[in-house]
Write an enzyme that holds these catalytic residues in place. Sequence first.
Site, short mmCIF file in Angstrom:
data_model
loop_
_atom_site.label_atom_id
_atom_site.label_comp_id
_atom_site.label_asym_id
_atom_site.label_seq_id
_atom_site.Cartn_x
_atom_site.Cartn_y
_atom_site.Cartn_z
CD GLU A 190 -28.17 -7.89 -18.79
OE1 GLU A 190 -27.93 -7.89 -20.02
OE2 GLU A 190 -27.79 -8.80 -18.05
N PRO A 191 -31.36 -2.57 -19.57
CG PRO A 191 -32.82 -0.96 -18.68
CD PRO A 191 -32.12 -2.26 -18.34
N GLY A 192 -30.14 -0.32 -22.06
CA GLY A 192 -29.10 0.66 -22.36
C GLY A 192 -29.69 1.77 -23.22
NE ARG A 193 -30.78 0.59 -29.42
CZ ARG A 193 -29.80 0.45 -30.33
NH1 ARG A 193 -29.41 1.48 -31.04
NH2 ARG A 193 -29.22 -0.72 -30.53
NE ARG A 239 -26.55 3.20 -33.06
CZ ARG A 239 -27.65 3.16 -33.74
NH1 ARG A 239 -28.10 4.27 -34.32
NH2 ARG A 239 -28.33 2.06 -33.86
CE1 TYR A 284 -24.24 -2.09 -35.52
CE2 TYR A 284 -24.18 0.19 -34.83
CZ TYR A 284 -23.85 -1.13 -34.62
OH TYR A 284 -23.14 -1.48 -33.50
CB CYS A 304 -9.23 9.41 -45.70
SG CYS A 304 -8.48 10.95 -45.25
CE1 TYR A 315 -24.55 -0.12 -27.12
CE2 TYR A 315 -26.78 0.61 -27.58
CZ TYR A 315 -25.92 -0.24 -26.94
OH TYR A 315 -26.41 -1.20 -26.10
N1 LLP Z 1 -27.36 -6.79 -22.28
C1 LLP Z 1 -26.52 -7.40 -23.13
C2 LLP Z 1 -26.00 -8.72 -22.79
C3 LLP Z 1 -26.17 -6.77 -24.35
O1 LLP Z 1 -25.37 -7.39 -25.19
C4 LLP Z 1 -26.72 -5.50 -24.65
C5 LLP Z 1 -26.36 -4.81 -25.89
C6 LLP Z 1 -27.56 -4.88 -23.71
C7 LLP Z 1 -27.88 -5.56 -22.54
C8 LLP Z 1 -28.17 -3.52 -23.93
O2 LLP Z 1 -29.03 -3.52 -25.01
P1 LLP Z 1 -29.89 -2.21 -25.33
O3 LLP Z 1 -30.90 -2.05 -24.23
O4 LLP Z 1 -28.97 -1.06 -25.42
O5 LLP Z 1 -30.51 -2.54 -26.63
N2 LLP Z 1 -23.84 -0.75 -31.02
C9 LLP Z 1 -25.18 -1.15 -31.39
C10 LLP Z 1 -25.90 -1.83 -30.27
C11 LLP Z 1 -25.16 -3.03 -29.72
C12 LLP Z 1 -25.89 -3.71 -28.58
C13 LLP Z 1 -25.00 -4.68 -27.91
N3 LLP Z 1 -25.55 -5.31 -26.75
C14 LLP Z 1 -25.94 0.07 -31.91
O6 LLP Z 1 -25.36 1.15 -31.96
O7 LLP Z 1 -27.08 -0.06 -32.34
#
Ligand code: LLP
Length: 418
Positions: A273-276, A312, A316, A342, A371
């Site tokens: 489940e890649p996102g970032r 971000r 963070y 503000c 994000y």
């Molecule tokens: N699967 C699950 C169950 C998750 O909770 C997440 C991210 C992902 C996949 C995707 O993870 P990634 O490949 O993007 O690392 N807002 C934060 C990041 C929060 C991540 C939440 N879960 C930021 O801006 O760094």
Amino acid sequence: MKHFSYQKKQLHIENIPLSTLIKTYGSPTYVYSYAALKEAYESYQKAFKPLNALLCYSMKCNSNLSILRSFINLGSGIDIVSGGELFRALKAGADPKKIVFSGVGKNAEEMTYALKKGILMFNVESAQELALLDQVALKLKKQAPIALRINPNIDPKTHPYITTGMKKSKFGIQYEEAFNLYQEAQQRKGIHIRGIDCHIGSQLTQVGPFVDALERVLALVDKIQSQGIALEYLDLGGGLGIRYNEEKPPTPQAYARAIGKALSAYKLKLILEPGRSLMGNAGALLTQVLYTKDRDNKRFVIVDAAMNDLIRPAFYQSYHEILPLAQKSGKKEKVDVVGPICETGDFLATDRALPKLQSGDTLAVLSAGAYGFSMASHYNTRPKAAEVLVKGSKHYLIRKRENLKDLIKGEEIPKALQ
Ligand code: LLP
């Protein structure tokens, strides 16, 4: 960030000068490179082909319909965490059979919606959730396909806010309780066990924690399967990091190599489940300098993007590289790049060495494709930014800048107050 580069002293996204985009669409604006997201997706695809993995883009990092459609067209499934995300994913044309539903707090309405649409599986995070899902499925005369999300208690060595697979976090099912819950799930008539899942955190810069988590999960797989409970899928979640500054995150290939051996002994279909790592470095936030202000040894550069556009750095303390759209030479000075909101915490960068900036200069905040917009808010009643996708020599407005009317949508003043 290779898709953002200076050509003839002008910062470009692929072959388009960003100054053209900010002139066309205004400021602040998010811009995304199709070539970058495609390249990132294909590098996963190539690396995980020998493992026959299903990639499910984690849409929480960027859920714009055109971004979703891009991944869907490349063959991706989708990882969702809410009914709203399911709605968006389906609107974008996702195949429900490639949707996995994660999240600690799914409600009955969301469960019903996902069951009716026939998603691949629910990643269940507690015994209570399992019981509710069973009830909801029985009411619909269906069986809910599930994996249990295991909390393997592994330290991913990342920011505490995005650490999810340790005992103290709210996520998943305690490792020690998982086996019993599988046995319970097996008894439930509305539940169909399909797999096992874990996600230990985000922005991981080493493969070690993934390997450790996998080992723990596989030990559990052995125990579960020895009881005659069949598993088809192993979902390892997302989490691979990207380079914001000096990080050197592993490539998908290194990740695949690290987990491939352990997996080869199992007949499980891998889900990721890649996102970032698909979107982060495919996007930037364009902004314009409004003013500069000098205070005891400190210069503030006040820009028109703020923490409501990109939270971000404030949330963070994360680093995003900032580059002027027109390359500048000369001595750099340390400044704070701040927004109009503000709050003292409203900054995009602190103590950052940048060339001398003045009102009207334009900047790109890099690595903002994940994000960024998806965490944007209306705080200080600021309209959300525009979003633009660059594909080849063309650019497309994929989300209009909000207007003042958008800001009060759905609000009503009751008669009693009139
Ligand atoms: N699967 C699950 C169950 C998750 O909770 C997440 C991210 C992902 C996949 C995707 O993870 P990634 O490949 O993007 O690392 N807002 C934060 C990041 C929060 C991540 C939440 N879960 C930021 O801006 O760094």
